[in-house]
Design a protein around this motif. Structure first.
Motif, PDB file in Angstrom:
ATOM      1  N   SER A 118       0.821  -1.212   0.000  1.00 55.83           N
ATOM      2  CA  SER A 118       0.000   0.000   0.000  1.00 55.83           C
ATOM      3  C   SER A 118       0.855   1.262   0.000  1.00 55.83           C
ATOM      4  O   SER A 118       0.518   2.247  -0.660  1.00 55.83           O
ATOM      5  CB  SER A 118      -0.973  -0.002   1.179  1.00 55.83           C
ATOM      6  OG  SER A 118      -0.285   0.096   2.403  1.00 55.83           O
ATOM      7  N   ARG A 141      -3.573  -7.946  -5.504  1.00 52.21           N
ATOM      8  CA  ARG A 141      -3.315  -6.520  -5.303  1.00 52.21           C
ATOM      9  C   ARG A 141      -2.640  -5.909  -6.534  1.00 52.21           C
ATOM     10  O   ARG A 141      -3.025  -4.840  -6.991  1.00 52.21           O
ATOM     11  CB  ARG A 141      -2.445  -6.283  -4.069  1.00 52.21           C
ATOM     12  CG  ARG A 141      -3.178  -6.272  -2.724  1.00 52.21           C
ATOM     13  CD  ARG A 141      -4.470  -5.532  -2.780  1.00 52.21           C
ATOM     14  NE  ARG A 141      -4.931  -4.985  -1.541  1.00 52.21           N
ATOM     15  CZ  ARG A 141      -6.080  -5.330  -0.957  1.00 52.21           C
ATOM     16  NH1 ARG A 141      -6.850  -6.250  -1.457  1.00 52.21           N
ATOM     17  NH2 ARG A 141      -6.475  -4.715   0.140  1.00 52.21           N
ATOM     18  N   GLU A 180      -6.084   0.602   1.038  1.00 52.53           N
ATOM     19  CA  GLU A 180      -5.394   1.566   0.186  1.00 52.53           C
ATOM     20  C   GLU A 180      -6.183   2.871   0.080  1.00 52.53           C
ATOM     21  O   GLU A 180      -5.584   3.947  -0.006  1.00 52.53           O
ATOM     22  CB  GLU A 180      -5.137   0.976  -1.198  1.00 52.53           C
ATOM     23  CG  GLU A 180      -4.066  -0.099  -1.219  1.00 52.53           C
ATOM     24  CD  GLU A 180      -4.553  -1.498  -0.850  1.00 52.53           C
ATOM     25  OE1 GLU A 180      -5.673  -1.644  -0.303  1.00 52.53           O
ATOM     26  OE2 GLU A 180      -3.805  -2.460  -1.110  1.00 52.53           O
ATOM     27  N   GLU A 221      -5.249   4.655   3.187  1.00 53.54           N
ATOM     28  CA  GLU A 221      -3.865   5.126   3.128  1.00 53.54           C
ATOM     29  C   GLU A 221      -3.703   6.291   2.149  1.00 53.54           C
ATOM     30  O   GLU A 221      -2.957   7.229   2.414  1.00 53.54           O
ATOM     31  CB  GLU A 221      -2.935   3.983   2.723  1.00 53.54           C
ATOM     32  CG  GLU A 221      -2.783   2.915   3.792  1.00 53.54           C
ATOM     33  CD  GLU A 221      -2.050   3.430   5.017  1.00 53.54           C
ATOM     34  OE1 GLU A 221      -0.867   3.801   4.894  1.00 53.54           O
ATOM     35  OE2 GLU A 221      -2.677   3.482   6.092  1.00 53.54           O
TER      36      GLU A 221
END
Length: 194
Positions: A23, A61, A95, A98
Motif C-alpha cells: 500500500s 493486489r 489503500e 492510506e
C-alpha cells in the motif's frame, strides 16, 4: 515456510508487512503514474517461499493496482476524491484509507471531517474483510454520522445514499460508485494544491 489459512494483517506479521509495503508503494504508483515501485516491493516478498494466501494477496493486489492506474490514466483523474473512488471501486479499502490520510492530515474544517468519514467507511470494510463485525459496526457508525451531514459535498463523487445504506446494513458486498455521482463540483482541493 509456515502455512497460514488466510491473509490476516491484524494477527500475522508477514501479512501486515506485505499489506503495508504494497500500500505504501501503491501511493508512489499513483504519484509517478507507473507500476515499478509496487512491483519492486512485491518482488522483495515473491523472491522467498510464501504461504499460498500471501502469494494470492500479492497477485490480486498487483492486478487491482494496474486497474486503478488504468482508471486514473484513462479518465484523467486528478482530484483526490475521484482517485479515492477509483481505488474503492477495486475493493482496495486499506489503500483508500492510506491514500486519503495525507489529505485528511492537511485539511481543515468540513473537508477534514468529510475525509475522515470516508477513511472510516473504508476502515469498516477492512474490518468486514477480516470478519470483525464489532469493529466494522463501531467504525461504520462514526462514518455514517458525518456522511449523513455532508451528503451534498459527497454527491459529486459518489452516491452517498448507497454508501450510507451499505454501511448501515454492514453489507459484506461493498458498493461501487463509478458513474453514480451527480454533477461535478469540487469541494476537496485537487492533488496539485496539496
Amino acid at each position: 515456510m509456515i502455512e497460514i489459512e488466510r491473509f490476516d494483517p491484524f494477527n500475522n506479521r508477514l501479512c501486515r508487512n506485505v499489506r503495508n509495503a504494497l500500500s505504501e508503494n501503491f501511493k508512489k504508483v499513483l504519484e509517478q503514474k507507473e507500476m515499478q515501485p509496487v512491483r519492486r516491493a512485491a518482488g522483495f516478498f515473491l523472491n522467498d517461499p510464501l504461504p499460498g494466501c500471501v502469494r494470492t494477496y500479492i497477485d490480486q493486489r498487483l492486478a487491482a493496482y494496474e486497474q486503478v492506474l488504468a482508471d486514473v490514466r484513462n479518465r484523467q483523474l486528478d482530484d483526490p476524491l475521484d482517485v479515492a473512488v477509483a481505488i474503492w471501486d477495486r475493493g482496495l479499502f486499506f489503500e483508500t484509507h492510506e491514500y486519503l490520510e495525507p489529505y485528511w492530515m492537511t485539511a481543515d474544517g468540513d473537508d477534514k471531517k468529510l475525509l475522515q468519514a470516508i477513511i472510516r467507511a473504508a476502515g469498516a470494510y477492512v474490518h468486514l474483510e477480516q470478519g470483525n463485525l464489532t469493529g466494522a459496526k463501531r467504525i461504520a457508525a462514526k462514518a455514517m454520522a458525518v456522511l449523513e451531514v455532508y451528503q451534498d459535498r459527497l454527491s459529486p463523487y459518489l452516491d452517498p445514499r448507497l454508501l450510507l445504506a451499505t454501511l448501515k446494513s454492514l453489507d459484506p458486498m461493498p458498493p461501487t460508485f463509478a458513474g453514480t455521482a451527480g454533477p461535478r463540483n469540487r469541494p476537496i482541493r485537487s492533488i496539485d494544491d496539496r
